[in-house]
Design an enzyme around this catalytic site. Structure first.
Site, PDB file in Angstrom:
ATOM      1  N   GLU A 113       0.849  -1.196   0.000  1.00  0.00           N
ATOM      2  CA  GLU A 113       0.000   0.000   0.000  1.00  0.00           C
ATOM      3  C   GLU A 113       0.883   1.244   0.000  1.00  0.00           C
ATOM      4  O   GLU A 113       1.956   1.240   0.621  1.00  0.00           O
ATOM      5  CB  GLU A 113      -0.909   0.025   1.236  1.00  0.00           C
ATOM      6  N   LYS A 115       2.434   4.568   1.274  1.00  0.00           N
ATOM      7  CA  LYS A 115       2.562   5.159   2.606  1.00  0.00           C
ATOM      8  C   LYS A 115       2.285   6.658   2.465  1.00  0.00           C
ATOM      9  O   LYS A 115       3.148   7.422   2.046  1.00  0.00           O
ATOM     10  CB  LYS A 115       3.952   4.917   3.187  1.00  0.00           C
ATOM     11  N   ASP A 117       1.702  10.520   3.143  1.00  0.00           N
ATOM     12  CA  ASP A 117       2.380  11.490   3.992  1.00  0.00           C
ATOM     13  C   ASP A 117       1.341  12.465   4.526  1.00  0.00           C
ATOM     14  O   ASP A 117       1.207  13.602   4.075  1.00  0.00           O
ATOM     15  CB  ASP A 117       3.462  12.231   3.205  1.00  0.00           C
ATOM     16  N   TYR A 225      -6.988   2.146   5.767  1.00  0.00           N
ATOM     17  CA  TYR A 225      -6.093   1.051   5.385  1.00  0.00           C
ATOM     18  C   TYR A 225      -5.880  -0.030   6.433  1.00  0.00           C
ATOM     19  O   TYR A 225      -5.264  -1.057   6.131  1.00  0.00           O
ATOM     20  CB  TYR A 225      -4.728   1.609   4.979  1.00  0.00           C
ATOM     21  N   LYS A 313      10.782   3.042   2.904  1.00  0.00           N
ATOM     22  CA  LYS A 313      10.869   4.488   2.734  1.00  0.00           C
ATOM     23  C   LYS A 313      11.581   4.846   1.427  1.00  0.00           C
ATOM     24  O   LYS A 313      12.608   4.259   1.082  1.00  0.00           O
ATOM     25  CB  LYS A 313      11.631   5.108   3.908  1.00  0.00           C
ATOM     26  N   CYS A 407      22.211  45.160 -13.376  1.00  0.00           N
ATOM     27  CA  CYS A 407      22.441  43.782 -13.812  1.00  0.00           C
ATOM     28  C   CYS A 407      23.813  43.309 -13.325  1.00  0.00           C
ATOM     29  O   CYS A 407      24.823  43.985 -13.548  1.00  0.00           O
ATOM     30  CB  CYS A 407      22.370  43.703 -15.340  1.00  0.00           C
ATOM     31  N   CYS A 410      26.090  42.719 -16.867  1.00  0.00           N
ATOM     32  CA  CYS A 410      26.495  43.821 -17.766  1.00  0.00           C
ATOM     33  C   CYS A 410      26.443  45.189 -17.114  1.00  0.00           C
ATOM     34  O   CYS A 410      26.874  46.182 -17.709  1.00  0.00           O
ATOM     35  CB  CYS A 410      25.636  43.811 -19.028  1.00  0.00           C
ATOM     36  N   CYS A 425      16.877  42.756 -16.484  1.00  0.00           N
ATOM     37  CA  CYS A 425      17.938  43.572 -17.067  1.00  0.00           C
ATOM     38  C   CYS A 425      17.371  44.220 -18.325  1.00  0.00           C
ATOM     39  O   CYS A 425      16.748  43.545 -19.157  1.00  0.00           O
ATOM     40  CB  CYS A 425      19.138  42.700 -17.408  1.00  0.00           C
ATOM     41  N   CYS A 430      22.704  41.901 -23.340  1.00  0.00           N
ATOM     42  CA  CYS A 430      23.425  41.399 -22.165  1.00  0.00           C
ATOM     43  C   CYS A 430      23.998  40.018 -22.470  1.00  0.00           C
ATOM     44  O   CYS A 430      23.262  39.133 -22.932  1.00  0.00           O
ATOM     45  CB  CYS A 430      22.492  41.326 -20.970  1.00  0.00           C
TER      46      CYS A 430
END
Length: 666
Positions: A113, A115, A117, A225, A313, A407, A410, A425, A430
């Protein structure tokens, strides 16, 4: 009065059935409007005759009066933890240990099944009616969150069927889907509230609200479950128990699987880890259980863990590390993106040393500073990102970070358009923009020029050989031979790759141009709609708005791109260099989906999303990422969430994967 009592009972029974069909089976029998009418009738009757309100009335899901504090609830059987297996080797060792303890003469099978979270809870039913629910707590007693659990639509307030034991205790996981989590955080941001770090925190925070009306507004879901105490009913296998859960009206995870051979357990672990990012919700592993209950009992328990189950896991996707610096990176459109330079950390088997901070607004909102200890997340192929700061570990001398006013490459001034978080920029020449735009232009989905790596592009720009992508088609072997690490053969190979790219189709060129918000799929739609770059350049805003799947933001980005004289000059230069493809017409498939729009949601099992979009495209239709009144069909796989709900509310035709394949004749 008897008629009133009877009508309340009828409405309660009918509405509970509709809730079950909608939230558990995804197969509603009535429209939303009809459901609302019946619900209002029940509310009015219960308000006028509260003595007839039933314990399983659907009106009890809206939340009760706020509590001063949660009480505690003792679990009749402990909610134990599981031993963890951190890799395949440890899962194999678990299997070997179980077989050794059971001896030779057994016919052992397994159940796998996902797992989830989320937050583990217990539900208690007495004579089939939901009476109490609690968090896991310390495994022996948890917080009594009965009123909050009643707000979750997938939890039946009364069990279905006739053969129901006096006491039924079941355990499950409360969670929030990715899509609903993003929506929830957007709503909180608009309201000026702090954002949740991840779906698990959001689910846990929602369940622990003292005001259950707040919980009722949160998009919580649940999968059941495992059993607690169940009086008067026994099961030979865990798989049989999962089947009974469905009969009682519970939602069981569709990815649970009965596994016959030991090697199937390993294959299941691998597949779920591979597919985890395609699920609608977070999982951090799989649970492997001995299927036969008699074998579970023979194996028994340790102090706090069963010997017959283990949690396999997956590799971690979040880790804690420190920001050692923040760099301002200039992209191909001139957008300056702050990037966190991290103390290297392993996440999901990959060493991560950089993470995007998105923009200045994001830095300000999370108050991210150089020296901070932060939580970093890496999901699938997505660029790692900083989820949150741990303020308790912040050094005293840190200062707020601000992107530079000029920037960093440049030195030109930067600008920020109104209602836009991006800082850009202003110099379109550039070097950083040029380098990034060429890298995008030659990428595999673009013009696919093999051998043009980052270092070679750097040399070409530094030597003045390339000032725009069009200059690539003017290169000669002699130009390359003087560059570092270039010989006659490598120079010839690169020129050949450039020449080969001349035959790339129109959709590849459109993608290569780097038009804002125009990815591979949309490039193909534009190519098929307009047939040439000239026609696309001359398309009006109205022309673009009329294309299904192109919203106002995307249409505006395309229009602005072609209004820029430098971009138009690039296209003329490419055409002068012989790059002027026209659309590839696909006439193999009948255009049965002409004018039709599809949305694919959930975890697709029989084809990928890209394959599905292609099947729609070659038959004249289009596939979009969001459900609207213009959507004709929604194809839903397991785990489909809010998109499926919206499709139902709009009365859009819902298809299974098999039904979709039948439509396309496959």
């Amino acid at each position: 009065m008897k008629d009133v009592k009877k009508r309340v009972e009828e409405l309660t029974r009918e509405l509970n059935e509709h809730n079950y069909r909608y939230y558990v089976l995804d197969d509603p029998l009535v429209s939303d409007a009809e459901f609302d009418r019946l619900f209002r009738e029940l509310v009015e009757l219960e308000e006028k005759y509260p003595q007839y309100r039933l314990p399983d009335s659907p009106t009890q899901r809206v939340g009760a009066e706020p509590l001063e504090a949660f009480g505690t609830l003792v679990h009749r059987t402990p909610m134990l933890s599981l031993e963890n297996a951190m890799n395949e080797g440890e899962i194999r060792e678990f299997i070997r240990r179980v077989r050794k303890e059971l001896g030779e003469n057994h016919n052992l099978t397994w159940v796998g099944e996902p797992k989830l979270d989320g937050l583990g809870v217990e539900l208690i039913y007495e004579k089939g009616v939901f009476t109490a629910g609690a968090t896991r707590g310390d495994g022996y007693r948890g917080e009594n969150i009965t009123q909050n659990l009643k707000t979750i639509r997938q939890i039946p307030l009364k069990l279905r069927g006739d053969d129901i034991p006096d006491i039924v205790e079941v355990r499950g996981e409360v969670m929030i889907s990715h899509e609903n989590f993003e929506t929830l955080n957007r709503e909180r941001e608009k309201a000026g509230e702090s954002l949740f770090a991840n779906p698990r925190n959001a689910a846990a925070g929602s369940l622990r609200q003292l005001d259950s009306s707040v919980t009722a507004r949160r998009p919580l879901e649940i999968f059941i479950y495992s059993p607690g105490e169940i009086n008067g009913m026994t099961f030979e296998t865990h798989w049989e128990f999962l089947g009974q859960l469905k009969k009682w009206g519970f939602r069981v995870n569709p990815y649970a699987k009965r596994l016959i051979e030991d090697e199937e357990v390993i294959q299941y672990f691998r597949k779920m880890e591979k597919d985890r990012d395609s699920l609608a919700y977070d999982i951090d592993g799989v649970v492997i259980k001995v299927n036969e209950i008699a074998y579970q009992q023979a194996l028994g328990m340790r102090t706090r863990t069963p010997r017959w189950a283990i949690a396999g896991k997956f590799k971690a996707r979040q880790e804690t590390t420190r920001i050692v610096d923040i760099e301002a990176s200039v992209g191909r459109t001139g957008v300056i993106t702050p990037v966190a330079i991290l103390e290297p950390v392993q996440i999901g088997g990959v060493t991560v040393s950089r993470a995007t901070l998105h923009n200045q607004d994001e830095i300000d909102r999370k108050d991210i500073r150089i020296g901070d200890t932060v939580v970093v997340e890496r999901a699938g192929d997505v660029i790692p990102k900083v989820i949150k700061v741990i303020p308790e570990k912040r050094p005293e001398d840190t200062k707020p970070y601000h992107l530079p006013e000029t920037c960093p490459v440049c030195g030109s001034e930067t600008s920020r358009l109104e209602d836009n978080v991006a800082i850009r920029c202003t110099n379109i020449s550039c070097p950083a923009q040029l380098k990034a735009s060429i890298a995008h232009f030659v990428s595999r989905k673009g013009m696919d020029i093999e051998g043009l790596g980052e270092k070679i592009v750097d040399q070409l720009i530094q030597e003045g050989l390339v000032k725009s992508p069009a200059d690539l088609y003017r290169l000669k072997e002699a130009d390359l031979c003087d560059l570092d690490r270039f010989g006659e053969k490598s120079a010839a190979n690169l020129i050949e790759a450039v020449e080969h790219s001349r035959s790339r189709p129109l959709q590849a060129l459109i993608y290569a141009l780097g038009i804002p918000n125009t990815g591979e799929y949309l490039s193909r739609i534009l190519a098929e709609t307009f047939g040439s770059v000239d026609a696309l350049m001359d398309a009006s805003r109205e022309d673009l708005d009329n294309i299904e799947g192109i919203g106002p933001v995307v249409a505006e980005g395309i229009t602005i791109y072609f209004e820029n004289e430098q971009n138009r000059k690039l296209i003329r230069d490419l055409q002068n260099a012989g790059i002027n493809p026209t659309v590839e017409k696909d006439t193999k498939e009948p255009r049965i989906f002409s004018g039709k729009t599809f949305v694919f949601t959930g975890s697709l099992e029989k084809f990928t999303r890209d394959e599905a979009k292609e099947m729609v495209r070659v038959r004249g239709g289009s596939a979009t990422g969001s459900v609207s009144r213009k959507t004709d069909y929604v194809v839903a796989g397991p785990g489909a969430g809010s998109k499926l709900d919206k499709a139902k509310s709009l009365g859009i035709k819902i298809l299974s994967e098999d039904e979709f394949l039948k439509m396309v004749g496959e």
